[in-house]
Design a protein around this motif. Structure first.
Motif, PDB file in Angstrom:
ATOM      1  N   GLY A  53      36.693 -18.310 -11.343  1.00 38.83           N
ATOM      2  CA  GLY A  53      38.009 -17.732 -11.116  1.00 38.83           C
ATOM      3  C   GLY A  53      38.610 -18.047  -9.764  1.00 38.83           C
ATOM      4  N   GLU A  54      38.116 -19.094  -9.102  1.00 34.47           N
ATOM      5  CA  GLU A  54      38.704 -19.469  -7.821  1.00 34.47           C
ATOM      6  C   GLU A  54      40.174 -19.835  -8.017  1.00 34.47           C
ATOM      7  OE1 GLU A  54      39.533 -19.469  -4.624  1.00 34.47           O
ATOM      8  OE2 GLU A  54      37.424 -19.877  -4.213  1.00 34.47           O
ATOM      9  N   ASP A  55      40.985 -19.517  -7.035  1.00 33.80           N
ATOM     10  CA  ASP A  55      42.397 -19.858  -7.071  1.00 33.80           C
ATOM     11  C   ASP A  55      42.528 -21.382  -7.108  1.00 33.80           C
ATOM     12  OD1 ASP A  55      45.090 -20.303  -6.622  1.00 33.80           O
ATOM     13  OD2 ASP A  55      45.258 -18.826  -5.010  1.00 33.80           O
ATOM     14  N   PRO A  56      43.139 -21.947  -8.161  1.00 30.58           N
ATOM     15  CA  PRO A  56      43.238 -23.413  -8.245  1.00 30.58           C
ATOM     16  C   PRO A  56      44.049 -24.018  -7.116  1.00 30.58           C
ATOM     17  CG  PRO A  56      44.635 -22.365  -9.898  1.00 30.58           C
ATOM     18  CD  PRO A  56      43.780 -21.286  -9.310  1.00 30.58           C
ATOM     19  N   ARG A  57      44.944 -23.213  -6.512  1.00 29.07           N
ATOM     20  CA  ARG A  57      45.721 -23.722  -5.379  1.00 29.07           C
ATOM     21  C   ARG A  57      44.818 -23.979  -4.176  1.00 29.07           C
ATOM     22  NH1 ARG A  57      49.990 -18.929  -5.281  1.00 29.07           N
ATOM     23  NH2 ARG A  57      47.977 -17.869  -5.473  1.00 29.07           N
ATOM     24  N   PHE A  58      43.785 -23.133  -4.010  1.00 27.21           N
ATOM     25  CA  PHE A  58      42.815 -23.362  -2.932  1.00 27.21           C
ATOM     26  C   PHE A  58      42.081 -24.681  -3.168  1.00 27.21           C
ATOM     27  CE2 PHE A  58      38.276 -23.112  -1.863  1.00 27.21           C
ATOM     28  CZ  PHE A  58      38.344 -23.013  -0.481  1.00 27.21           C
ATOM     29  N   ILE A  59      41.649 -24.918  -4.400  1.00 25.96           N
ATOM     30  CA  ILE A  59      40.947 -26.162  -4.724  1.00 25.96           C
ATOM     31  C   ILE A  59      41.851 -27.357  -4.461  1.00 25.96           C
ATOM     32  CG2 ILE A  59      39.763 -27.450  -6.536  1.00 25.96           C
ATOM     33  CD1 ILE A  59      39.191 -24.760  -7.915  1.00 25.96           C
ATOM     34  N   ALA A  60      43.106 -27.247  -4.900  1.00 25.53           N
ATOM     35  CA  ALA A  60      44.046 -28.354  -4.714  1.00 25.53           C
ATOM     36  C   ALA A  60      44.274 -28.646  -3.237  1.00 25.53           C
ATOM     37  CB  ALA A  60      45.369 -28.028  -5.407  1.00 25.53           C
ATOM     38  N   ARG A  61      44.357 -27.593  -2.425  1.00 24.53           N
ATOM     39  CA  ARG A  61      44.549 -27.807  -0.983  1.00 24.53           C
ATOM     40  C   ARG A  61      43.370 -28.554  -0.382  1.00 24.53           C
ATOM     41  NH1 ARG A  61      46.690 -22.462  -1.174  1.00 24.53           N
ATOM     42  NH2 ARG A  61      44.703 -21.565  -0.491  1.00 24.53           N
ATOM     43  N   ARG A  62      42.152 -28.188  -0.791  1.00 26.05           N
ATOM     44  CA  ARG A  62      40.971 -28.876  -0.258  1.00 26.05           C
ATOM     45  C   ARG A  62      40.966 -30.353  -0.671  1.00 26.05           C
ATOM     46  NH1 ARG A  62      39.651 -27.196   3.979  1.00 26.05           N
ATOM     47  NH2 ARG A  62      38.055 -28.792   3.784  1.00 26.05           N
ATOM     48  N   ILE A  63      41.420 -30.647  -1.884  1.00 26.57           N
ATOM     49  CA  ILE A  63      41.465 -32.029  -2.362  1.00 26.57           C
ATOM     50  C   ILE A  63      42.486 -32.837  -1.566  1.00 26.57           C
ATOM     51  CG2 ILE A  63      42.107 -33.465  -4.338  1.00 26.57           C
ATOM     52  CD1 ILE A  63      40.865 -31.343  -6.151  1.00 26.57           C
ATOM     53  N   VAL A  64      43.643 -32.244  -1.296  1.00 27.00           N
ATOM     54  CA  VAL A  64      44.678 -32.949  -0.526  1.00 27.00           C
ATOM     55  C   VAL A  64      44.181 -33.236   0.887  1.00 27.00           C
ATOM     56  CG1 VAL A  64      46.971 -32.722   0.487  1.00 27.00           C
ATOM     57  CG2 VAL A  64      46.589 -32.023  -1.879  1.00 27.00           C
ATOM     58  N   ILE A  65      43.518 -32.266   1.499  1.00 28.04           N
ATOM     59  CA  ILE A  65      42.967 -32.476   2.846  1.00 28.04           C
ATOM     60  C   ILE A  65      41.930 -33.591   2.831  1.00 28.04           C
ATOM     61  CG2 ILE A  65      41.593 -31.423   4.687  1.00 28.04           C
ATOM     62  CD1 ILE A  65      42.901 -28.720   3.819  1.00 28.04           C
ATOM     63  N   PHE A  66      41.047 -33.553   1.828  1.00 31.15           N
ATOM     64  CA  PHE A  66      39.977 -34.551   1.726  1.00 31.15           C
ATOM     65  C   PHE A  66      40.559 -35.962   1.599  1.00 31.15           C
ATOM     66  CE2 PHE A  66      37.037 -37.212  -0.619  1.00 31.15           C
ATOM     67  CZ  PHE A  66      35.809 -36.949  -0.023  1.00 31.15           C
ATOM     68  N   ALA A  67      41.678 -36.095   0.882  1.00 28.46           N
ATOM     69  CA  ALA A  67      42.249 -37.416   0.635  1.00 28.46           C
ATOM     70  C   ALA A  67      42.562 -38.144   1.936  1.00 28.46           C
ATOM     71  CB  ALA A  67      43.511 -37.284  -0.216  1.00 28.46           C
ATOM     72  N   SER A  68      43.014 -37.407   2.955  1.00 30.95           N
ATOM     73  CA  SER A  68      43.302 -38.040   4.241  1.00 30.95           C
ATOM     74  C   SER A  68      42.112 -37.990   5.189  1.00 30.95           C
ATOM     75  CB  SER A  68      44.504 -37.357   4.906  1.00 30.95           C
ATOM     76  OG  SER A  68      45.680 -37.583   4.175  1.00 30.95           O
TER      77      SER A  68
END
Length: 489
Positions: free
Chosen positions: A302-317
């Motif tokens: 049940g983690e907030d998917p927006r939190f996951i998405a933010r971590r992915i965007v940060i990782f990309a750079s």
């Protein structure tokens, strides 16, 4: 009097004058066999849990519920945060007529019928009308346009609920005529308190069952801030316990009732940070299978998917960077998909981004470059903007020497000219050191030539710069290439 797509139209005092017994304020009264979330709806504003930022004395939400000041309101928030509950509280007011409709089934004809009736009642000296529209974002532009005049002159007081961003889903003229109240997902303490209340309250389970601590944690985690989801799961678990002839809902019963395995994952505790860390390190380590496992752990918990998405965007750079510049586009597209599509479908977008980033070539050169630049700025290095780079567009700037001597790169056949772009005390500072991974290999080959042209320096053999950042070594092609003045970018 009834309309297609509407709940019964209510008369003065909030009670429907034409609806069958049991209809109150446009909503059906809860019965003994109503779903648990319906039975546990707060009867007063004081029972409302969460949204403390909207419940202060004199706040718009209190004014809306009490009717002290007529205002049209749009309630925006995720599912299970109390939007329909607030509508029920407004409906209970005794000095207003309340009409409820669903944007899923209502049309322009229905909206106009309500407005016409409200206008006639108002002219006859009757009570004001509150029009509740659920899922207002599903109304077309034409349907939303039909509300404008009535909201403008307060023929009706609009109360609209939406789970979508109203700045995208509601037309600007309607949005400007309303007060926007943003409801936040309930935190775990709020959800836990409501579960405990439902277990003991006579409107709920009335103490017929007890709930083990592990089962309670599971239901709270499963809800992810959606109290309706938590109470629905609790009711299913209570039914399962009754079928087994037991009075305690344990973890196994709760799991079986909602068909979701409990995952050890505390969104505010060590497990949260451990799983997130494992997720990032698996992508950094180029293991897509492990990264997908940790992604699944977070989604199921049940983690907030927006939190996951933010971590992915940060990782990309942070970890892919210039080795695959497309990685940032993929990551931001996945984050946008989370906002516009939502779960469960958005799990596919997140998974695609995770696979792309895990299998992409890796480079942290962007991370080290900006870190070094920030360190210099914080250390006081920098100085004034060189005069030829200053803004020369306003009157008098030329007299100050702004822009004098600036060379326009596009006037040169190579598109690159010798010119100082950094403050004087940072001349020669190299922050960015490209790797030879993936697409960054071409950058590593081109950058030394660009620096030689811009700085007007001969080929370098490496070494530390004034900022302490090692220079990118020049390639064999650079060493045997044209002289500094003849370099091609």
């Amino acid at each position: 009097m009834e309309f297609d797509g509407l709940f019964p139209l209510t008369g003065p005092g909030g009670v429907d004058t034409a609806a069958p017994a049991g209809a109150e304020s446009g909503f059906t009264r809860p019965s003994a066999d109503s779903p648990l979330p319906v039975r546990m709806r707060p009867a007063t504003l004081d029972e409302l849990v969460g949204q403390q930022h909207l419940l202060a004395p004199g706040a718009p939400l209190r004014q809306l519920v009490t009717g002290t000041t007529p205002m049209s309101v749009i309630l925006w928030g995720p599912p299970g945060t109390g939007k329909t509950t607030i509508a029920h509280l407004v409906a209970a007011a005794t000095d207003r007529t309340f009409v409820a409709m669903s944007a899923l089934t209502a049309g322009v004809k229905d909206v106009r019928a309500v407005i016409d009736t409200a206008r006639r009642r108002r002219r006859a000296g009757g009570p004001p009308t509150v029009l509740f529209i659920d899922e207002v974002h599903r109304f077309s532009k034409t349907q939303q346009d039909s509300l404008l005049a009535a909201v403008e002159d307060r023929t009706v007081t609009l109360l609209a609920a939406t789970t979508e961003n109203p700045y995208f889903s509601v037309i600007s003229p309607l949005l400007s005529r309303c007060v926007l109240l943003t409801l936040q997902a309930l935190d775990e303490d709020d959800v836990r308190g409501l579960i405990r209340r439902a277990v003991t309250d006579e409107r709920g389970l009335g103490g017929a069952v007890t709930l083990s601590a592990e089962a309670e944690d599971h239901l709270v985690r499963l809800a992810a801030g959606d109290v309706r989801k938590a109470l629905t799961a609790l009711e299913a678990a209570a039914g399962s316990a009754a079928a087994q002839g037991v009075t305690e809902i344990d973890l196994a019963t709760a799991e079986k009732a909602v068909d979701v395995a409990a995952v050890r994952y505390d969104r505010d505790g060590d497990a949260h940070y451990d799983v997130t860390s494992a997720f990032i390190k698996s992508m950094r380590g180029s293991d897509p299978d492990a990264a997908l496992h940790w992604l699944a752990r977070m989604l199921v918990a049940g983690e907030d998917p927006r939190f996951i998405a933010r971590r992915i965007v940060i990782f990309a750079s942070e970890d892919v960077g210039m080795a695959d510049p497309q990685a940032l586009l993929v990551a931001t597209a996945a984050a946008q998909a989370v906002q516009s599509v939502g779960l469960p479908e958005a799990q596919l977008n997140l998974a695609q981004a995770v696979v792309h980033l895990a299998t992409a070539p890796k480079s942290n050169s962007v991370t080290t470059a900006i870190s070094a630049a920030i360190a210099d700025v914080r250390a006081g290095r920098g100085g004034a903007v060189p005069a030829h780079l200053r803004d020369a567009h306003y009157p008098g700037s030329r007299g100050l020497g702004h822009g004098k001597g600036y060379r326009y790169p596009h006037d040169d056949p190579k598109g690159v000219v010798r010119q100082q772009y950094v403050p004087d005390d940072l001349i020669g500072a190299d922050y960015y050191t490209p790797t030879d991974h993936g697409a960054e290999r071409a950058v590593a080959d081109r950058l030394p030539r660009l620096r030689r042209i811009v700085r007007g320096t001969p080929p370098s053999t490496g070494g530390a710069t004034s900022s302490g950042i090692p220079q990118a070594p020049t390639s064999q092609h650079d060493d045997s290439g044209p002289a500094a003045g003849e370099d091609q970018p």
